[in-house]
Motif scaffolding. Sequence first.
Motif, PDB file in Angstrom:
ATOM      1  N   PHE A   1       0.785  -1.211  -0.071  1.00 33.09           N
ATOM      2  CA  PHE A   1      -0.006   0.094   0.100  1.00 33.09           C
ATOM      3  C   PHE A   1       0.911   1.412   0.076  1.00 33.09           C
ATOM      4  CE2 PHE A   1      -3.360   2.878   1.209  1.00 33.09           C
ATOM      5  CZ  PHE A   1      -4.416   2.351   0.627  1.00 33.09           C
ATOM      6  N   GLU A   2       1.849   1.262   0.869  1.00 35.62           N
ATOM      7  CA  GLU A   2       2.702   2.466   1.036  1.00 35.62           C
ATOM      8  C   GLU A   2       3.529   2.750  -0.289  1.00 35.62           C
ATOM      9  OE1 GLU A   2       6.038   4.396   3.997  1.00 35.62           O
ATOM     10  OE2 GLU A   2       6.074   2.199   3.407  1.00 35.62           O
ATOM     11  N   GLU A   3       3.770   1.561  -1.142  1.00 30.19           N
ATOM     12  CA  GLU A   3       4.513   1.808  -2.247  1.00 30.19           C
ATOM     13  C   GLU A   3       3.730   2.586  -3.276  1.00 30.19           C
ATOM     14  OE1 GLU A   3       5.975  -1.270  -5.878  1.00 30.19           O
ATOM     15  OE2 GLU A   3       6.250  -1.829  -3.895  1.00 30.19           O
ATOM     16  N   LEU A   4       2.414   1.999  -3.463  1.00 32.26           N
ATOM     17  CA  LEU A   4       1.302   2.604  -4.243  1.00 32.26           C
ATOM     18  C   LEU A   4       1.209   4.189  -3.956  1.00 32.26           C
ATOM     19  CD1 LEU A   4      -0.936  -0.270  -4.643  1.00 32.26           C
ATOM     20  CD2 LEU A   4       0.657   0.339  -6.478  1.00 32.26           C
ATOM     21  N   ILE A   5       1.069   4.250  -2.484  1.00 31.93           N
ATOM     22  CA  ILE A   5       1.036   5.786  -2.365  1.00 31.93           C
ATOM     23  C   ILE A   5       2.239   6.454  -2.931  1.00 31.93           C
ATOM     24  CG2 ILE A   5       0.863   7.213  -0.420  1.00 31.93           C
ATOM     25  CD1 ILE A   5      -0.762   5.467   1.216  1.00 31.93           C
ATOM     26  N   ASN A   6       3.196   6.140  -2.730  1.00 31.95           N
ATOM     27  CA  ASN A   6       4.443   6.897  -3.122  1.00 31.95           C
ATOM     28  C   ASN A   6       4.449   7.123  -4.498  1.00 31.95           C
ATOM     29  OD1 ASN A   6       5.320   6.950  -0.444  1.00 31.95           O
ATOM     30  ND2 ASN A   6       6.603   5.165  -0.306  1.00 31.95           N
ATOM     31  N   GLU A   7       4.007   5.868  -5.292  1.00 36.11           N
ATOM     32  CA  GLU A   7       4.164   5.870  -6.886  1.00 36.11           C
ATOM     33  C   GLU A   7       3.113   7.109  -7.226  1.00 36.11           C
ATOM     34  OE1 GLU A   7       2.324   3.279 -10.371  1.00 36.11           O
ATOM     35  OE2 GLU A   7       3.017   2.218  -8.642  1.00 36.11           O
ATOM     36  N   GLY A   8       1.853   7.359  -6.598  1.00 35.82           N
ATOM     37  CA  GLY A   8       1.039   8.175  -6.972  1.00 35.82           C
ATOM     38  C   GLY A   8       1.329   9.448  -6.783  1.00 35.82           C
ATOM     39  N   TRP A   9       1.893   9.660  -5.224  1.00 39.02           N
ATOM     40  CA  TRP A   9       2.334  10.935  -4.872  1.00 39.02           C
ATOM     41  C   TRP A   9       3.336  11.534  -6.106  1.00 39.02           C
ATOM     42  CZ3 TRP A   9      -0.035  13.937  -1.312  1.00 39.02           C
ATOM     43  CH2 TRP A   9       0.597  15.084  -0.835  1.00 39.02           C
ATOM     44  N   HIS A  10       4.373  10.786  -6.097  1.00 38.38           N
ATOM     45  CA  HIS A  10       5.374  11.356  -6.913  1.00 38.38           C
ATOM     46  C   HIS A  10       5.186  11.479  -8.450  1.00 38.38           C
ATOM     47  CE1 HIS A  10       8.179  11.439  -3.766  1.00 38.38           C
ATOM     48  NE2 HIS A  10       8.013  10.054  -3.567  1.00 38.38           N
ATOM     49  N   LYS A  11       4.191  10.649  -8.864  1.00 40.75           N
ATOM     50  CA  LYS A  11       3.661  10.848 -10.278  1.00 40.75           C
ATOM     51  C   LYS A  11       2.843  11.855 -10.600  1.00 40.75           C
ATOM     52  CE  LYS A  11       1.679   7.648 -13.836  1.00 40.75           C
ATOM     53  NZ  LYS A  11       1.222   6.319 -14.042  1.00 40.75           N
ATOM     54  N   TYR A  12       1.986  12.042  -9.592  1.00 42.03           N
ATOM     55  CA  TYR A  12       1.091  12.920  -9.943  1.00 42.03           C
ATOM     56  C   TYR A  12       1.281  14.367  -9.257  1.00 42.03           C
ATOM     57  CZ  TYR A  12      -1.313   9.155 -11.835  1.00 42.03           C
ATOM     58  OH  TYR A  12      -1.796   7.955 -12.258  1.00 42.03           O
ATOM     59  N   GLY A  13       2.633  14.667  -8.576  1.00 46.56           N
ATOM     60  CA  GLY A  13       3.239  15.821  -8.043  1.00 46.56           C
ATOM     61  C   GLY A  13       2.185  16.144  -6.705  1.00 46.56           C
ATOM     62  N   GLY A  14       1.860  15.223  -5.958  1.00 48.41           N
ATOM     63  CA  GLY A  14       0.834  15.592  -4.839  1.00 48.41           C
ATOM     64  C   GLY A  14      -0.657  15.983  -4.941  1.00 48.41           C
ATOM     65  N   LYS A  15      -0.999  15.945  -6.123  1.00 47.37           N
ATOM     66  CA  LYS A  15      -2.286  16.254  -6.528  1.00 47.37           C
ATOM     67  C   LYS A  15      -3.257  15.042  -6.337  1.00 47.37           C
ATOM     68  CE  LYS A  15      -1.346  20.243  -8.474  1.00 47.37           C
ATOM     69  NZ  LYS A  15      -1.954  21.454  -7.687  1.00 47.37           N
ATOM     70  N   PRO A  16      -4.537  15.273  -6.233  1.00 49.68           N
ATOM     71  CA  PRO A  16      -5.451  14.019  -6.096  1.00 49.68           C
ATOM     72  C   PRO A  16      -5.257  13.007  -6.872  1.00 49.68           C
ATOM     73  CG  PRO A  16      -6.535  16.167  -5.600  1.00 49.68           C
ATOM     74  CD  PRO A  16      -5.199  16.514  -6.336  1.00 49.68           C
TER      75      PRO A  16
END
Length: 499
Positions: A49-64
């Motif tokens: 789960f944490e890996e997926l959060i980090n992937e989304g956080w960095h890929k989308y620049g902190g956007k939803p």
Amino acid sequence: MPLETLLATLAVLITGLFYLTHNRTGLPRVGGKGPIGFILTALKSLTSFEELINEGWHKYGGKPFALPTMAGQVVLVGPENVDLIRMSDDSVINQPISIDEGLQIAHTMNPRQQALPYQAVVTRTDLTRAIGSFIPEVVEETNLSMAEAFSPKPGEKSATVPLFETMVHLVARISNRAMLGTSLCRNKTFLHEVIQFAETLVPYAQLLLWFPRLMRAPLYFLMSSAFGGPKQPIKTLLPHLKTLLADREKGIESSRTISDFLINHAPPEEIANPELLAMRVLNLNFGSIHTSSIFGTHAIFHLATLSPSELDGIRKEIIDALESEGGYTKTSLSKMRKLDSILRETGRFYALGYVGLLRLLIKPLTLVDGTVIPAGYSIGVPTRPIHFDPTVYVDPETFDCFRFSKLREKEESDVKHGFTTIDKDFILFGLGRHACPGRFFASMELKIMLSHLLLHYDVSLPDGAKEVPKPMVFASAVMPNPKASVVITPRVGQPGQEF
């Protein structure tokens, strides 16, 4: 095929089939594309789960962005939306429905828990006001229960115990001293049943969420029949509650417990049907056992890595606090700033999982950046960008037991950096009107437990290890390693043992 594998396979197939008509957020989604990508990402969320959060956080620049899980998609939003969630009145961003759904309360407890949540009122008012009166009982039960749990075998100087399992039993016993009194808190059958209820509730709820609503009631019936549920502890509880109610009818004064507070607030239909009242007791037991045992275990693992001089410094502060107030009181507990710091740092570093402030949208929501999220979706805030923000916390990747006690000394504030203090940079207990009402009782209980442990025992990791055992992760939850042990050695003739 094992039952767990069969259930997981069925759930994956059902989730995939429902993909085409559900989960349309209009937001970017982490993981692979299309139905197969959704299914694979949902499966991955169970272990990474944490890996997926980090992937989304960095890929989308902190956007939803949306993150597929076995229970559907959760929309993760940035810390800039914390105040929006905090100020919500549940008309758009709803917390009670989110808890009801997340814990599947209609199945694991009963719908009354959220429809008429007076147990939360009891915790927020009666219990919080009466914390001081429960301190002597919690101290006594801590002394007795730890003496039993940590007693070395004949001929040995130390006891090696599985810490998380031991803490669960200690917290259950000590909490129920305040909840129900001595007759049930020392009843091994009841403790076994209530612990089983508390420990299986979240896994049951998670599994139910993998399936369509029509399948959940029969599935829960099968699981609880095979592995236990609320029926067993309720059966043991009923005679006690009926005695309390009968004594009240006769005007007989009983010792004041949290159960008495519940009876004071209970509607007539629950007085007439004590099974409904018993479920309120189980509800509070779940909250107490689940959270306090997790925090206490993490904290003790870190205490076990400290140097002798650091531990002696904590012990000196405890003894000074107790001597200044003549023993355990609310004031002496408030003076144990180093213990308080360890608990707050535990909450910062581990929280209870990777996502906080979970809510369900019952109307479309416009975020701070103008993004509109449709109704019907769960939203949450990743805890890491908040609790590990280097602009707020110096060297955030390091677990510093004394982080907050040093800040309290520097800023001369007794409240700002306390364990129970909530703010936008510390979301362990939630925020706003839905902040955890039981955190004050939990703080009292944990400080008594940890201070008693340190004054009466030396604690270390097996084989002289100095690295804290890696926690266990399942989906978004973070738990102490259930297989890890600590070595407990009684301290004989040391200062502070009169307390």
